[in-house]
Enzyme design. Structure first.
Site, short mmCIF file in Angstrom:
data_model
loop_
_atom_site.label_atom_id
_atom_site.label_comp_id
_atom_site.label_asym_id
_atom_site.label_seq_id
_atom_site.Cartn_x
_atom_site.Cartn_y
_atom_site.Cartn_z
N HIS A 1 -11.18 -7.76 -5.98
CA HIS A 1 -11.42 -6.34 -4.37
C HIS A 1 -12.18 -5.34 -5.09
CE1 HIS A 1 -10.57 -3.74 -1.79
NE2 HIS A 1 -10.36 -4.75 -0.54
N GLU B 1 -18.65 -3.57 1.00
CA GLU B 1 -18.18 -2.11 1.68
C GLU B 1 -17.89 -0.88 1.56
OE1 GLU B 1 -13.77 -0.64 2.55
OE2 GLU B 1 -14.07 -2.58 1.58
N CYS C 1 -16.93 1.59 1.48
CA CYS C 1 -16.19 2.37 0.80
C CYS C 1 -15.77 2.13 -0.31
CB CYS C 1 -14.73 1.46 1.25
SG CYS C 1 -13.89 2.98 2.66
N GLY D 1 -0.62 -2.97 -5.87
CA GLY D 1 -1.59 -3.65 -5.69
C GLY D 1 -3.46 -2.95 -4.79
N HIS D 2 -3.24 -1.92 -4.60
CA HIS D 2 -4.44 -1.16 -4.66
C HIS D 2 -4.62 -0.02 -5.25
CE1 HIS D 2 -7.85 0.34 -2.81
NE2 HIS D 2 -7.86 -0.11 -1.58
N HIS E 1 0.54 -1.30 -0.10
CA HIS E 1 -0.39 -0.17 0.27
C HIS E 1 0.91 1.38 -0.02
CE1 HIS E 1 -3.12 -3.29 1.58
NE2 HIS E 1 -4.21 -1.84 1.42
N GLU F 1 -12.89 -9.00 -0.13
CA GLU F 1 -14.16 -8.16 -0.08
C GLU F 1 -14.01 -7.78 -1.74
OE1 GLU F 1 -12.12 -5.39 3.97
OE2 GLU F 1 -11.23 -5.30 2.06
N CYS G 1 -10.97 2.50 6.93
CA CYS G 1 -10.75 3.22 6.01
C CYS G 1 -12.74 4.01 6.03
CB CYS G 1 -10.50 2.06 4.83
SG CYS G 1 -11.88 1.13 4.82
N CYS G 2 -13.62 3.21 6.42
CA CYS G 2 -14.57 3.69 5.84
C CYS G 2 -14.72 5.29 6.50
CB CYS G 2 -16.03 2.66 6.30
SG CYS G 2 -15.45 0.67 5.12
#
Length: 681
Positions: free
Chosen positions: A288, A356, A358, A203-204, A152, A340, A436-437
């Protein structure tokens, strides 16, 4: 550094004043409750919640760099350690972004000073070469960029960039933005197709969309080029052992960061990270869900500014698969807990839905970019659906409790006993270790003014019906549009024009698919929609004068919604909606065993006002049929039988029932909830 900004498609947030009773309440909730509460959580100052350590991580990183600069070995520094998730920096970044948007409309000297001090802390944790990441600074200083699949670094960088852009746009202060430009300039020396650079990608996904925002505010072509590199390099060598994640895994000698699903699973499950194929080869939404929508938000932005037809078609193809085959009625995406992630077409379980918060926020961002790319109701209808249902459901009405996961059916008494529900919470949580949310909700609600309109050439697209006053420039003339409404509860919307000189342009009004018979009048004269409707918008072109006004009526009938017949989880079931809102049943109004209730075709609905926690909300009152557990009271042997012979039709007893807006569920204690109800023929 002198900036030459690229005109963004969003309306400048400074020129939008939201007066809407519904959304003003939420924006004040963010300003007065959520932002201070989240600041306390980030500082580990709220008792009895999962620790964040986010601010402390930056303090430790800053102290470590200061000690290195002084060549001083502070014994206390050796005891300090990074704590919690590898992406913890992003929580603070999203909080700062929310603060920036809030300050734009609600100036607060004390909050701005706190933000300035926090920015100074972040800059103190910045290396001389521009790099910022507290995990690698504190815990693995020699391992930068060695685990892009899992760790990340570029994701955190992206959120810091977004926060810096928002803060610059609000305050005009460049210190944070300049620091992020130094960071990106450094990143640009690390990644690329040149032989001396890493040919990897995150990756994200997140930095892609952030770089496009940075490009718009600075005009620096390098930032758009870097975004293009990350987008186009993704999935390279997908069918060989030269895939980048495999290469870097070998270099690490198999060392990995996460082991949720086995060793190096993120490197192996490349669809999870949107790295299984080049984007142009992707046919369906997989992996994801948050990573998917963050990536394609950036791709759509890049596609518009570069007029790249291949990327445009890719975005449209994947948008259609996601929203037409893999999206819940609530605007939620990402059906399964493992990864997710998306599952497959027409697979949308209700009680195990991951969905989720997000992911729906990312969906709104993607919808916004698609609307800017190609104005069409298919994007803004989804934007509205996700916003009013899943996103709002992600935060309690008190602003201090949150859902990470948003199922469409909950039975609290079964959750503790069945591991397929391990991710489902029957009540909102005060905080999460993976938080995160909460700041994501804060930043989307605080920036809502940017989503109301889209200005494209001489057309003003009205996307969301939110009472507001917005200043626009058309043909070098300032025009003010004042929208008045009590949406989503009432169906009347008015739009008034204020200008010094008459200006010719088009106002395009979204005609939501849920409204069967919209009507429009201009200056009291009803107009026909037959010839002016284009892709779900009514285009009204004229020379607009001061005090011209539009009256739009979106009739809000109570609708019964069925699923596609291939969606097996909802066969024989009905969902109830009114306007943009999806409704649900709760145990608080209807008792236990909601699965025994069914809706007769002849049932009618009455609008009633909510009370208590639901004050100000419109509820739906009706009569449902409840199947009797056993209508043969004389047959004692069958009273407690798990299975009985179906000798005759079970009797059903009418009972009064109440449907509540899905976004408001779970604010009256723990109890059952369900969106889809059996259809009683």
């Amino acid at each position: 550094m002198k900036f030459t900004s690229i005109a963004p498609m969003e309306i400048d947030l400074k020129k939008v004043d939201i007066t809407d009773p519904f959304w003003s309440e939420y924006q004040h909730l963010i300003k007065d409750i959520a932002i201070p509460y989240q600041w306390g959580a980030l500082n580990d100052a709220i008792p009895d919640i999962e620790a964040s350590h986010s601010i402390e991580n930056f303090k430790i990183a800053a102290a470590k760099l200061e000690n290195i600069a002084r060549q001083d070995n502070n014994p206390l520094e050796k005891e300090a350690e990074f704590y919690d998730m590898v992406f913890q920096d992003s929580d603070l970044a999203k909080w700062l972004e929310a603060v920036a948007y809030s300050l734009c409309k609600y100036p607060d000297a004390a909050l701005e000073q706190t933000a300035d001090e926090t920015i100074e802390l972040i800059i103190k944790a910045q290396h001389k070469d521009g790099y910022i990441n507290t995990y690698f600074t504190v815990k693995e200083p020699d391992n930068r960029w060695t685990n892009l699949a899992e760790c990340h670094e570029l994701y955190c960088a992206g959120h810091l960039i977004e926060a810096a852009v928002a803060y610059f746009n609000t305050t005009g202060k460049r210190r944070f933005l300049d620091a992020m430009c130094r960071f990106v300039d450094y990143i640009d020396t690390v990644f690329g197709l040149e032989t001396n650079k890493l040919q990897g990608y995150p990756g994200h996904p997140e930095i892609e969309l952030a770089l496009m925002r940075l490009y718009e505010v600075t005009g620096n072509e390098r930032y758009q080029s870097l975004a293009r590199y990350f987008v186009e390099q993704r999935g390279a060598n997908y069918d060989s052992d030269q895939h980048y994640y495999a290469v870097e895994s070998r270099k690490r000698l198999g060392v990995y960061h996460y082991d949720h699903y086995g060793p190096a699973w993120m490197s192996k499950d490349r669809a999870y990270s949107q790295a299984h194929l080049p984007i142009s080869d992707q046919k369906v939404a997989v992996g994801h869900a948050v990573r998917f929508v963050y990536l394609y938000t950036g791709v759509a932005h890049l596609a518009r500014l570069s007029a790249d037809k291949d990327k445009i078609e890719t975005c449209k193809r994947l948008w259609n698969n996601m929203t037409c085959r893999q999206m819940y009625i609530t605007g939620a995406i990402g059906a399964q807990g493992r990864g997710e992630s998306f599952t497959s077409d027409y697979d949308l379980p209700n009680d195990t839905a991951y969905t989720e918060t997000c992911a729906s926020i990312g969906l709104i961002m993607f919808a916004n970019r698609m609307m800017q790319l190609e104005p069409d109701r298919i994007y803004t209808d989804v934007m509205e659906r996700a916003l009013y249902n899943t996103v709002l459901a992600g935060m309690a009405l008190d602003g201090k409790h949150f859902f990470y996961v948003n199922p469409l059916e909950v039975s609290p008494k079964h959750i503790p006993h069945n591991h397929i529900y391990d991710h489902v919470k029957p009540v909102r949580q005060r905080w999460f270790s993976c938080a995160c949310c909460p700041p994501n909700i804060a930043r989307i609600i605080s920036s809502l003014g940017q989503y109301i309109y889209t200005q494209k050439d001489k057309v003003i697209y009205t996307n969301l019906y939110i009472a507001s006053q917005t200043k626009l420039t058309l043909n070098n003339e300032e025009v003010t549009l004042t929208m008045a409404c009590n949406y989503p509860w009432e169906e009347q919307i008015s739009l008034k024009v204020a200008c010094q000189n008459a200006v010719e342009y088009t106002i395009a009004l979204r005609l939501p698919l849920w409204c069967k018979n919209p009507s429009i009048a201009v200056n009291g004269q009803k107009i026909s929609l037959d010839k002016i409707s284009l892709k779900g918008y009514a285009h009204i072109t004229r020379e607009w004068k001061n005090d011209d006004h539009i009256e739009l009526t979106l009739k809000m009938e109570v609708l019964r919604v069925k699923s596609h017949p291939k969606l097996r989880q909802n066969i024989g079931k009905i969902a109830i909606s009114r306007g943009p809102l999806v409704y649900c049943l709760e145990q608080a109004d209807n008792g236990e065993d909601l699965h025994q209730l069914s809706l007769a075709r002849t049932a009618t609905f009455a609008l009633i006002k909510g009370v208590g926690a639901l004050t100000g909300k419109t509820l739906l009152q009706t009569t449902l049929l409840k199947e009797d557990a056993n209508d043969d009271e004389d047959n004692n042997e069958d009273n407690d039988a798990l299975y009985i012979l179906d000798s005759k039709t079970a009797s059903k007893t009418p009972q009064p029932a109440v449907f509540v807006p899905y976004f408001a569920w779970g604010n009256r204690g723990i109890g059952e909830m369900r969106v889809w109800v059996d259809d009683s023929y």
